[in-house]
Design a protein around this motif. Sequence first.
Motif, PDB file in Angstrom:
ATOM      1  N   LYS A   1       0.822  -1.225   0.000  1.00 52.56           N
ATOM      2  CA  LYS A   1       0.000   0.000   0.000  1.00 52.56           C
ATOM      3  C   LYS A   1       0.855   1.274   0.000  1.00 52.56           C
ATOM      4  O   LYS A   1       0.407   2.336  -0.407  1.00 52.56           O
ATOM      5  N   ARG A   2       2.075   1.177   0.491  1.00 46.82           N
ATOM      6  CA  ARG A   2       2.919   2.382   0.589  1.00 46.82           C
ATOM      7  C   ARG A   2       3.220   2.968  -0.777  1.00 46.82           C
ATOM      8  O   ARG A   2       3.625   2.268  -1.666  1.00 46.82           O
ATOM      9  N   ARG A   3       2.965   4.243  -0.952  1.00 45.93           N
ATOM     10  CA  ARG A   3       3.259   4.942  -2.195  1.00 45.93           C
ATOM     11  C   ARG A   3       3.804   6.334  -1.856  1.00 45.93           C
ATOM     12  O   ARG A   3       3.794   6.747  -0.714  1.00 45.93           O
ATOM     13  N   SER A   4       4.255   7.043  -2.879  1.00 49.08           N
ATOM     14  CA  SER A   4       4.646   8.443  -2.704  1.00 49.08           C
ATOM     15  C   SER A   4       3.401   9.308  -2.860  1.00 49.08           C
ATOM     16  O   SER A   4       2.795   9.316  -3.930  1.00 49.08           O
ATOM     17  N   TYR A   5       3.030   9.997  -1.800  1.00 46.91           N
ATOM     18  CA  TYR A   5       1.862  10.892  -1.825  1.00 46.91           C
ATOM     19  C   TYR A   5       2.355  12.335  -1.837  1.00 46.91           C
ATOM     20  O   TYR A   5       2.819  12.842  -0.820  1.00 46.91           O
ATOM     21  N   TYR A   6       2.276  12.957  -3.011  1.00 48.33           N
ATOM     22  CA  TYR A   6       2.757  14.342  -3.148  1.00 48.33           C
ATOM     23  C   TYR A   6       1.681  15.357  -2.804  1.00 48.33           C
ATOM     24  O   TYR A   6       1.993  16.493  -2.478  1.00 48.33           O
ATOM     25  N   ASN A   7       0.417  14.931  -2.913  1.00 50.35           N
ATOM     26  CA  ASN A   7      -0.689  15.839  -2.646  1.00 50.35           C
ATOM     27  C   ASN A   7      -1.235  15.561  -1.243  1.00 50.35           C
ATOM     28  O   ASN A   7      -2.024  14.651  -1.036  1.00 50.35           O
TER      29      ASN A   7
ATOM     30  N   THR B   1       6.151  11.296   1.349  1.00 47.81           N
ATOM     31  CA  THR B   1       7.152  11.102   0.288  1.00 47.81           C
ATOM     32  C   THR B   1       8.529  11.141   0.933  1.00 47.81           C
ATOM     33  O   THR B   1       8.686  11.553   2.086  1.00 47.81           O
ATOM     34  N   LEU B   2       9.503  10.708   0.144  1.00 52.53           N
ATOM     35  CA  LEU B   2      10.886  10.723   0.610  1.00 52.53           C
ATOM     36  C   LEU B   2      11.638  11.800  -0.169  1.00 52.53           C
ATOM     37  O   LEU B   2      11.674  11.742  -1.397  1.00 52.53           O
ATOM     38  N   GLN B   3      12.206  12.761   0.543  1.00 49.11           N
ATOM     39  CA  GLN B   3      12.903  13.877  -0.103  1.00 49.11           C
ATOM     40  C   GLN B   3      14.357  13.967   0.339  1.00 49.11           C
ATOM     41  O   GLN B   3      14.703  13.508   1.425  1.00 49.11           O
ATOM     42  N   HIS B   4      15.182  14.597  -0.540  1.00 49.78           N
ATOM     43  CA  HIS B   4      16.623  14.716  -0.248  1.00 49.78           C
ATOM     44  C   HIS B   4      17.138  16.114  -0.562  1.00 49.78           C
ATOM     45  O   HIS B   4      17.726  16.318  -1.621  1.00 49.78           O
ATOM     46  N   TYR B   5      16.890  17.031   0.344  1.00 50.50           N
ATOM     47  CA  TYR B   5      17.452  18.372   0.162  1.00 50.50           C
ATOM     48  C   TYR B   5      18.751  18.519   0.958  1.00 50.50           C
ATOM     49  O   TYR B   5      19.322  19.598   1.016  1.00 50.50           O
TER      50      TYR B   5
ATOM     51  N   GLU C   1      -1.013   5.108 -11.337  1.00 53.73           N
ATOM     52  CA  GLU C   1      -0.653   3.687 -11.419  1.00 53.73           C
ATOM     53  C   GLU C   1       0.857   3.536 -11.549  1.00 53.73           C
ATOM     54  O   GLU C   1       1.510   4.371 -12.192  1.00 53.73           O
ATOM     55  N   LYS C   2       1.391   2.496 -10.948  1.00 55.51           N
ATOM     56  CA  LYS C   2       2.841   2.282 -10.997  1.00 55.51           C
ATOM     57  C   LYS C   2       3.141   1.099 -11.905  1.00 55.51           C
ATOM     58  O   LYS C   2       2.480   0.059 -11.805  1.00 55.51           O
ATOM     59  N   ALA C   3       4.144   1.283 -12.777  1.00 53.24           N
ATOM     60  CA  ALA C   3       4.531   0.182 -13.670  1.00 53.24           C
ATOM     61  C   ALA C   3       5.530  -0.714 -12.949  1.00 53.24           C
ATOM     62  O   ALA C   3       6.405  -0.220 -12.236  1.00 53.24           O
TER      63      ALA C   3
HETATM   64  C1  LIG Z   1      16.327   5.674  -2.030  1.00 56.31           C
HETATM   65  C2  LIG Z   1      15.185   6.481  -2.570  1.00 56.31           C
HETATM   66  C3  LIG Z   1      15.349   7.821  -2.833  1.00 56.31           C
HETATM   67  C4  LIG Z   1      14.281   8.602  -3.261  1.00 56.31           C
HETATM   68  N1  LIG Z   1      14.434   9.948  -3.413  1.00 56.31           N
HETATM   69  C5  LIG Z   1      13.375  10.709  -3.747  1.00 56.31           C
HETATM   70  C6  LIG Z   1      13.498  12.124  -3.800  1.00 56.31           C
HETATM   71  O1  LIG Z   1      14.541  12.696  -3.512  1.00 56.31           O
HETATM   72  N2  LIG Z   1      12.397  12.837  -4.154  1.00 56.31           N
HETATM   73  C7  LIG Z   1      11.193  12.239  -4.451  1.00 56.31           C
HETATM   74  O2  LIG Z   1      10.216  12.941  -4.745  1.00 56.31           O
HETATM   75  N3  LIG Z   1      11.052  10.887  -4.382  1.00 56.31           N
HETATM   76  C8  LIG Z   1      12.113  10.127  -4.045  1.00 56.31           C
HETATM   77  N4  LIG Z   1      11.970   8.758  -3.950  1.00 56.31           N
HETATM   78  C9  LIG Z   1      10.655   8.140  -4.275  1.00 56.31           C
HETATM   79  C10 LIG Z   1      10.676   7.289  -5.532  1.00 56.31           C
HETATM   80  O3  LIG Z   1      10.751   8.098  -6.675  1.00 56.31           O
HETATM   81  C11 LIG Z   1       9.410   6.437  -5.513  1.00 56.31           C
HETATM   82  O4  LIG Z   1       9.396   5.666  -4.344  1.00 56.31           O
HETATM   83  C12 LIG Z   1       9.310   5.515  -6.725  1.00 56.31           C
HETATM   84  O5  LIG Z   1       9.156   6.253  -7.903  1.00 56.31           O
HETATM   85  C13 LIG Z   1       8.170   4.529  -6.606  1.00 56.31           C
HETATM   86  O6  LIG Z   1       6.931   5.198  -6.377  1.00 56.31           O
HETATM   87  P1  LIG Z   1       6.061   4.925  -5.072  1.00 56.31           P
HETATM   88  O7  LIG Z   1       6.819   5.478  -3.889  1.00 56.31           O
HETATM   89  O8  LIG Z   1       4.761   5.659  -5.288  1.00 56.31           O
HETATM   90  O9  LIG Z   1       5.874   3.465  -4.924  1.00 56.31           O
HETATM   91  C14 LIG Z   1      13.037   7.991  -3.499  1.00 56.31           C
HETATM   92  C15 LIG Z   1      12.880   6.625  -3.253  1.00 56.31           C
HETATM   93  C16 LIG Z   1      13.924   5.880  -2.775  1.00 56.31           C
HETATM   94  C17 LIG Z   1      13.697   4.433  -2.478  1.00 56.31           C
END
Ligand SMILES: Cc1cc2nc3c(=O)[nH]c(=O)nc-3n(C[C@H](O)[C@H](O)[C@H](O)COP(=O)(O)O)c2cc1C
Length: 198
Positions: free
Chosen positions: A10-16, A145-149, A184-186
């Motif tokens: 279920k875990r995804r990147s939620y930007y909104n 989401t995961l960010q890297h600033y 959707e994720k490929a």
């Molecule tokens: C190690 C790692 C670094 C990532 N860095 C970023 C990032 O700096 N910015 C961002 O928006 N997403 C980042 N992501 C998110 C990925 O782009 C995302 O997890 C991937 O495209 C799959 O999508 P999902 O998270 O919706 O499953 C990172 C993910 C991982 C695992």
Amino acid sequence: MSAFLEAVKKRRSYYNISRTSTLPDDKIAEIVKDAVKYTPSSFNCQSSRAVLLLGSHHDKLWSITTETLRKIVPADNFASTEQKMKAFGAGYGTVLFFEDQTVVEKLMTDFALYKDNFPVWSEQTSGMLQLVVWTALTEAGLGATLQHYNPLIDNEVKATWKIPDSWKLTAQMPFGKPEAEPGEKAFQPIEERVKIHK
Ligand SMILES: Cc1cc2nc3c(=O)[nH]c(=O)nc-3n(C[C@H](O)[C@H](O)[C@H](O)COP(=O)(O)O)c2cc1C
């Protein structure tokens, strides 16, 4: 399917995301504490650190990031960057992930044979921790989401929240109430990525 794997799926990147929480602050804090406590580390060195920013502290982080980027991103491109920072700032909070370099350096001295591995393992344990927090927040109904600033924002983050100098910032995880489902994720064919011999 186990509840654990369901949560991983279920875990995804939620930007909104928006500034509402699906659970009380102390429960969010508990997720972060449990994740830091129970995520494994090489030699059980427990090098990971985390800082949970809520309310005005969360705002401050995204203001620091915006102003840091304003100094280096060409003015013509800045509007989209600023929009992105606003979207993260629109969330409920941010988890900052660190690795304590004092711990890593001591291991490098104490176990010289594995010297080169410790910085790698430190990044790996941080990644494991990030996944645990990300998945647990998702399971609790929050989107992240995961960010890297880092390292751009490191100095100001350290000065603002009096972070020890030895803590190295590895990632930032803004989260909040999901306002839109991710697209959707490929997936690549799993048979090409996992080989089984029996
Ligand atoms: C190690 C790692 C670094 C990532 N860095 C970023 C990032 O700096 N910015 C961002 O928006 N997403 C980042 N992501 C998110 C990925 O782009 C995302 O997890 C991937 O495209 C799959 O999508 P999902 O998270 O919706 O499953 C990172 C993910 C991982 C695992």
